[in-house]
Design a protein around this motif. Structure first.
Motif, PDB file in Angstrom:
ATOM      1  N   LYS A 111       4.864 -11.436 -14.388  1.00 47.32           N
ATOM      2  CA  LYS A 111       6.066 -11.497 -13.788  1.00 47.32           C
ATOM      3  C   LYS A 111       5.628 -11.667 -12.354  1.00 47.32           C
ATOM      4  O   LYS A 111       6.466 -12.303 -11.471  1.00 47.32           O
ATOM      5  CB  LYS A 111       7.185 -10.324 -13.968  1.00 47.32           C
ATOM      6  CG  LYS A 111       7.619 -10.420 -15.518  1.00 47.32           C
ATOM      7  CD  LYS A 111       8.501  -9.116 -15.491  1.00 47.32           C
ATOM      8  CE  LYS A 111       9.340  -9.059 -16.847  1.00 47.32           C
ATOM      9  NZ  LYS A 111      10.180  -7.909 -16.961  1.00 47.32           N
ATOM     10  N   LYS A 112       4.845 -10.872 -11.927  1.00 48.12           N
ATOM     11  CA  LYS A 112       4.430 -10.736 -10.291  1.00 48.12           C
ATOM     12  C   LYS A 112       3.768 -11.992 -10.211  1.00 48.12           C
ATOM     13  O   LYS A 112       4.087 -12.583  -8.859  1.00 48.12           O
ATOM     14  CB  LYS A 112       3.416  -9.561 -10.232  1.00 48.12           C
ATOM     15  CG  LYS A 112       2.978  -9.151  -8.737  1.00 48.12           C
ATOM     16  CD  LYS A 112       2.181  -7.941  -8.793  1.00 48.12           C
ATOM     17  CE  LYS A 112       1.536  -7.692  -7.396  1.00 48.12           C
ATOM     18  NZ  LYS A 112       0.591  -6.688  -7.382  1.00 48.12           N
ATOM     19  N   LYS A 115       6.263 -14.919  -9.751  1.00 47.75           N
ATOM     20  CA  LYS A 115       7.265 -14.692  -8.563  1.00 47.75           C
ATOM     21  C   LYS A 115       6.557 -15.090  -7.353  1.00 47.75           C
ATOM     22  O   LYS A 115       7.224 -15.731  -6.338  1.00 47.75           O
ATOM     23  CB  LYS A 115       7.724 -13.429  -8.504  1.00 47.75           C
ATOM     24  CG  LYS A 115       9.055 -13.005  -9.443  1.00 47.75           C
ATOM     25  CD  LYS A 115       9.477 -11.495  -8.951  1.00 47.75           C
ATOM     26  CE  LYS A 115      10.837 -11.279  -9.888  1.00 47.75           C
ATOM     27  NZ  LYS A 115      11.393  -9.995  -9.436  1.00 47.75           N
ATOM     28  N   VAL A 118       6.242 -18.978  -7.234  1.00 49.27           N
ATOM     29  CA  VAL A 118       7.539 -19.666  -7.042  1.00 49.27           C
ATOM     30  C   VAL A 118       7.848 -19.458  -5.246  1.00 49.27           C
ATOM     31  O   VAL A 118       8.409 -20.358  -4.921  1.00 49.27           O
ATOM     32  CB  VAL A 118       8.781 -19.090  -7.976  1.00 49.27           C
ATOM     33  CG1 VAL A 118      10.163 -19.276  -7.216  1.00 49.27           C
ATOM     34  CG2 VAL A 118       8.493 -19.350  -9.238  1.00 49.27           C
ATOM     35  N   ALA A 119       7.678 -18.240  -4.816  1.00 48.03           N
ATOM     36  CA  ALA A 119       7.927 -18.009  -3.578  1.00 48.03           C
ATOM     37  C   ALA A 119       6.965 -19.071  -2.618  1.00 48.03           C
ATOM     38  O   ALA A 119       7.401 -19.692  -1.395  1.00 48.03           O
ATOM     39  CB  ALA A 119       7.708 -16.424  -2.896  1.00 48.03           C
ATOM     40  N   GLN A 127      14.999 -20.495  -4.294  1.00 50.82           N
ATOM     41  CA  GLN A 127      14.400 -19.220  -4.817  1.00 50.82           C
ATOM     42  C   GLN A 127      15.390 -18.659  -5.614  1.00 50.82           C
ATOM     43  O   GLN A 127      16.471 -18.554  -5.385  1.00 50.82           O
ATOM     44  CB  GLN A 127      13.734 -18.190  -3.525  1.00 50.82           C
ATOM     45  CG  GLN A 127      12.854 -18.836  -2.512  1.00 50.82           C
ATOM     46  CD  GLN A 127      11.466 -18.987  -3.377  1.00 50.82           C
ATOM     47  OE1 GLN A 127      11.230 -18.167  -4.414  1.00 50.82           O
ATOM     48  NE2 GLN A 127      10.799 -19.973  -3.413  1.00 50.82           N
ATOM     49  N   ALA A 130      18.348 -12.349  -8.279  1.00 54.14           N
ATOM     50  CA  ALA A 130      18.009 -11.411  -9.261  1.00 54.14           C
ATOM     51  C   ALA A 130      18.487 -11.752 -10.712  1.00 54.14           C
ATOM     52  O   ALA A 130      18.010 -11.842 -11.764  1.00 54.14           O
ATOM     53  CB  ALA A 130      18.623 -10.043  -8.905  1.00 54.14           C
ATOM     54  N   TRP A 133      16.423 -14.495 -12.148  1.00 58.89           N
ATOM     55  CA  TRP A 133      15.407 -13.990 -12.597  1.00 58.89           C
ATOM     56  C   TRP A 133      15.268 -13.424 -14.065  1.00 58.89           C
ATOM     57  O   TRP A 133      14.531 -13.542 -14.788  1.00 58.89           O
ATOM     58  CB  TRP A 133      14.475 -13.118 -11.583  1.00 58.89           C
ATOM     59  CG  TRP A 133      13.782 -13.575 -10.660  1.00 58.89           C
ATOM     60  CD1 TRP A 133      13.895 -13.747  -9.175  1.00 58.89           C
ATOM     61  CD2 TRP A 133      12.714 -14.450 -10.703  1.00 58.89           C
ATOM     62  NE1 TRP A 133      13.028 -14.406  -8.775  1.00 58.89           N
ATOM     63  CE2 TRP A 133      12.133 -15.034  -9.459  1.00 58.89           C
ATOM     64  CE3 TRP A 133      12.030 -15.220 -11.768  1.00 58.89           C
ATOM     65  CZ2 TRP A 133      11.270 -15.833  -9.299  1.00 58.89           C
ATOM     66  CZ3 TRP A 133      10.868 -15.939 -11.639  1.00 58.89           C
ATOM     67  CH2 TRP A 133      10.342 -16.409 -10.424  1.00 58.89           C
ATOM     68  N   PHE A 137      13.280 -14.234 -17.260  1.00 61.08           N
ATOM     69  CA  PHE A 137      12.436 -13.393 -17.854  1.00 61.08           C
ATOM     70  C   PHE A 137      13.070 -12.697 -19.246  1.00 61.08           C
ATOM     71  O   PHE A 137      12.479 -11.805 -19.770  1.00 61.08           O
ATOM     72  CB  PHE A 137      12.274 -12.059 -17.017  1.00 61.08           C
ATOM     73  CG  PHE A 137      11.235 -12.530 -15.660  1.00 61.08           C
ATOM     74  CD1 PHE A 137      10.207 -13.517 -16.066  1.00 61.08           C
ATOM     75  CD2 PHE A 137      11.355 -11.980 -14.558  1.00 61.08           C
ATOM     76  CE1 PHE A 137       9.278 -13.893 -15.121  1.00 61.08           C
ATOM     77  CE2 PHE A 137      10.715 -12.365 -13.430  1.00 61.08           C
ATOM     78  CZ  PHE A 137       9.644 -12.978 -13.744  1.00 61.08           C
ATOM     79  N   SER A 156      16.864 -22.894 -13.064  1.00 63.42           N
ATOM     80  CA  SER A 156      16.353 -21.398 -13.699  1.00 63.42           C
ATOM     81  C   SER A 156      15.893 -22.142 -15.040  1.00 63.42           C
ATOM     82  O   SER A 156      15.008 -21.576 -15.498  1.00 63.42           O
ATOM     83  CB  SER A 156      17.724 -20.567 -13.856  1.00 63.42           C
ATOM     84  OG  SER A 156      18.158 -20.392 -12.564  1.00 63.42           O
TER      85      SER A 156
END
Length: 817
Positions: A111-112, A115, A118-119, A127, A130, A133, A137, A156
């Motif tokens: 996940k980290k 993210k 994507v950033a 972007q 929440a 995401w 996920f 998404s």
């Protein structure tokens, strides 16, 4: 209980153990001594022994019983055994889940990583929020995503695919993303290729096409894999000229190639099936019959006043019109007896021109549009055309006999061929099923009715057999004829070389009623259904739902063997939709399957995501659209908020219909550089508005395609689109009741228990959702032009009735009486 005999000397043993002679002697002596009342030592001893023995046995029994009771009581203080087992036999339960109980192998590290990537690789405006995401996920086998208008669901969905392939090692060949239309498919393919390329995972156009599909393009290869169907053609694609099946599942337009097959089938059936031939007579009479007008119709009210005057000139009018038909070579007509039968209309005498024995119907000749509209009788104030129009209106309102009104010389030729029994060109007349807005050629009406029934997951002949109509209702004959024709058409299409089949029949072959057919499919054909992502899920039909569920059950039943050596294991379903945008109920879809997602797609665990941010419109447009649709049943807890850069709040403007004023306002926005959507409810409105926006059309059509800023569409066609300024022409209202659709809706289990008109109820909700779709296309400005009501409309709900001018998000400029 154990028995313990005491040890006794021989002389004290029981008599029964003594020899026979001794026993007899003992008894004799014993009786004598008893009578003499003399004691006998041995008898006394034997009595004592018997008493001892019986006392011992009784004592042991009593002691055992008392000891056991005391022992059990003492044992209870140490251990209590209770039996919870049910008295009745119970069988194991049924595992009805479509999925194994598993989780996506997502770690905090994965996940980290995504993210951070994507950033780094996507612009700020792309972007995820929440909630987005949470969708990306989701690690459960099933996921439902409630995504309102402008929720940014496409990006998404693409990031979800990126997660599965790039970060988890799932093969693209295990996935299918389903979109509803060719346009949305093309857009999604481009976005998928663009984003995967940014991650160094370039995807070719054909590879992307294999993943992003319509339902139609996924079912076709399944059927073609069956022996004998390798070159199968889809009935709906016969006129399209392309192999890929990208059409909207609710697009039932009929082309020449389809009509040719239907006419050929009709010709064969008409020749060999006596009952079908019989049914054509009442249908032809109904289809050709002059359509009624309500007596309170404005035209009827206006022309009633001249009834007597019209009756006086009627015989002369008949002569003039008959002469015109005779000169055109269109009269007399074989099969019609020339006869000046007299009718009483509103108390006055009028005439017809002929009688058709075969149909038991009278005929009136009309004024052909190709004749000079100024022709008039000698010394008459009105033209022949105007006099004929008065007569026609009076007949529509007051004639109760079966009457065929031939409006043109061409219509007479069609009737002539039909009366002559020439079935090669089809029936030759139109028919209007109760509840439909317009009549259509009979065979087209068959296709539309059959399509609706099959979209609901029902078999046409079976459904027709469960219907009921009033004895004199012509729809009773229509549906009987449909049942005969539809079976014959399916057989006729399969007999072609290569064979032909409708998409609905393809889906039914692999639905829940025939799960054994799915076992004929190879793993590679079924595997792409393993990880299924469906957009616009609120518009899915019961027929498609049955196919999806049957496919998921088959995948689960094949177990791990299907995924050996693959990164992608098991199966999952992710559905994205918005029940407020469900607008295809009139063709057989239902938001039920999205609203009750967890019940319809049972899963050991599920994730529900609410995408409440709107990246398209400002808050006034959102609030206005939601205010209208809130009267319809919906998933609870929905409320959208405007996201992104704040825009100026401009209320939705509601005005009385004025096509010229609409044209001026549209030109103003176009000249300011705005993109414009011109949306209309009825196709006829497009023609009416053309003259008022022609200058904009001329300028826009001269520009390169990518630079054009004007689009004209129906409300239904506008889903997924947006523009700076949106112009809505026409109200959204449910104007008819459909007896047959109400019946098949109940058969399909749609609607609430006890509702005798579940389809009509659903349509009253759908008109509100249609207005919501129209309004939410707007980024900044929305203008809604609605017709002024013509008298009281009984039980005809209109979306515009939900407009509340007291709210800041509405500017209601109508003059309300």
């Amino acid at each position: 209980m154990p028995q313990h005999k005491p040890d006794l000397p021989p002389e004290l043993r029981p008599l029964a153990e003594m020899p026979l002679l001794k026993r007899l002697a003992a008894r004799l002596f014993g009786h004598g001594l008893t009578r003499l009342r003399a004691q006998h030592r041995f008898s006394w001893l034997h009595g004592q022994a018997d008493g001892f023995r019986s006392g011992h046995e009784a004592g042991v029994e009593y002691g055992y019983r008392e000891g056991k009771a005391d022992g059990l009581e003492e044992g209870r203080q140490v251990l209590l055994i209770r039996d919870f087992r049910p008295d009745e036999h119970r069988a194991p339960g049924v595992d009805d889940s479509l999925f194994d109980d598993w989780r996506l192998p997502l770690t905090a590290d994965i996940k980290k990583r995504i993210k951070a990537d994507v950033a780094r690789l996507l612009p700020a405006h792309a972007q995820p929020s929440a909630a987005q995401w949470k969708m990306i996920f989701s690690d459960t086998p099933s996921t439902s995503v409630i995504a309102g208008a402008g929720a940014g669901k496409s990006t998404s969905l693409v990031l979800r695919i990126l997660l599965l392939t790039h970060y988890l090692g799932f093969e693209l060949s295990s996935m299918t993303v389903v979109t509803f239309t060719r346009e949305s498919r093309k857009d999604f393919i481009n976005k998928l290729m663009e984003i995967l390329n940014l991650w160094g995972q370039p995807l070719g156009f054909k590879e992307a096409q294999a993943v992003v599909r319509t339902f139609h393009s996924r079912i076709l290869p399944m059927v073609r894999s069956l022996p004998g169907f390798e070159r199968l053609q889809a009935f709906e694609n016969l006129s399209a000229g392309f192999e890929e099946a990208d059409s909207n599942p609710f697009d039932l337009r009929i082309g020449d190639a389809q009509r040719q097959q239907m006419n050929a089938c009709y010709h064969q059936l008409h020749g060999r099936h006596a009952r079908f031939r019989e049914l054509m007579t009442p249908l032809a009479r109904q289809g050709l019959q002059l359509k009624e007008l309500e007596r309170d119709h404005p035209d009827v009210q206006k022309r009633m006043a001249v009834t007597e005057l019209a009756a006086k000139r009627d015989e002369e009018l008949c002569d003039v019109i008959e002469d015109l038909w005779f000169r055109a070579g269109a009269w007399p007509i074989k099969g019609i007896e020339p006869s000046r039968q007299t009718f009483e209309i509103n108390g006055a005498q009028f005439h017809c021109h002929g009688y058709i024995p075969e149909l038991d119907a009278w005929v009136v000749l009309g004024f052909d549009s190709r004749e000079n509209a100024q022709i008039s009788r000698p010394n008459a104030k009105l033209s022949v055309r105007a006099e004929w129009a008065v007569k026609r209106t009076l007949f529509q309102a007051f004639c109760h006999k079966p009457l065929i009104w031939l409006d043109s010389y061409d219509s007479s030729k069609r009737l002539l061929s039909s009366l002559a029994g020439d079935a090669s060109a089809g029936p030759g007349f139109d028919y209007k099923v109760k509840g439909e807005l317009a009549s259509a050629p009979l065979l087209d009406s068959f296709v539309m009715a059959a399509g609706f029934i099959e979209n609901l997951g029902l078999d046409v002949p079976t459904a027709v057999g469960n219907m009921s109509f009033a004895k004199d209702d012509p729809d009773r004959f229509f549906f009987e004829a449909l049942s005969i024709f539809w079976k014959a058409l399916e057989d006729h299409l399969l007999d072609q070389s290569p064979p032909i089949m409708t998409y609905n029949r393809m889906f039914s072959l692999f639905g829940e009623n025939t799960p054994e057919n799915l076992k004929l499919l190879s793993d590679p054909l079924l595997r792409p259904m393993s990880h299924l992502m469906i957009d616009e899920f609120q518009d899915v039909s019961p027929q498609i739902v049955s196919w999806i569920r049957a496919s998921l059950r088959e995948i689960r039943s094949r177990g791990p063997a299907m995924h050996v050596g693959r990164g992608a294991q098991r199966s999952s379903l992710l559905c994205v939709g918005d029940d407020w945008q469900s607008i295809y109920g009139w063709r057989g879809s239902s938001p039920k399957y999205f609203m009750a997602f967890n019940q319809e797609f049972p899963s050991p665990s599920t994730t529900r995501v609410m995408l409440g941010e709107n990246y398209r419109s400002h808050q006034h447009i959102i609030d206005a659209a939601e205010h209208i649709v809130r009267a319809a049943p919906a998933i609870p807890g929905k409320k959208a908020k405007a996201a992104g850069t704040p825009k100026a709040l401009v209320p939705v403007t509601v005005l009385e219909r004025d096509d010229a004023a609409l044209g001026r306002k549209l030109l103003e926005h176009y000249q300011q550089g705005d993109s414009v959507l011109m949306l209309y409810r009825k196709s006829s409105d497009k023609l009416l508005i053309q003259e008022h926006i022609q200058s904009v059309i001329n300028v826009d059509s001269s520009l390169p395609i990518q630079a054009r800023r004007l689009k004209q569409l129906t409300y239904h066609s506008a889903k997924g689109l947006q523009a700076d300024a949106v112009f809505l022409l026409g109200d959204c209202q449910h104007v008819t009741s459909s007896p047959y659709k109400n019946q098949v809706y109940r058969m399909a289990g749609l609607g609430k228990d006890g509702d005798s008109e579940p389809y009509d109820t659903a349509q009253k909700d759908e008109v509100l959702r249609l207005a919501y779709v129209g309004i939410t296309r707007a980024v900044s400005h929305c203008y809604w032009y609605v017709e002024k009501p013509e008298g009281p409309a009984v039980n005809v709900p209109k979306a515009s009735e939900r407009v509340d001018g007291r709210k800041a998000f509405f500017d209601d400029q109508r003059i309300l009486v």
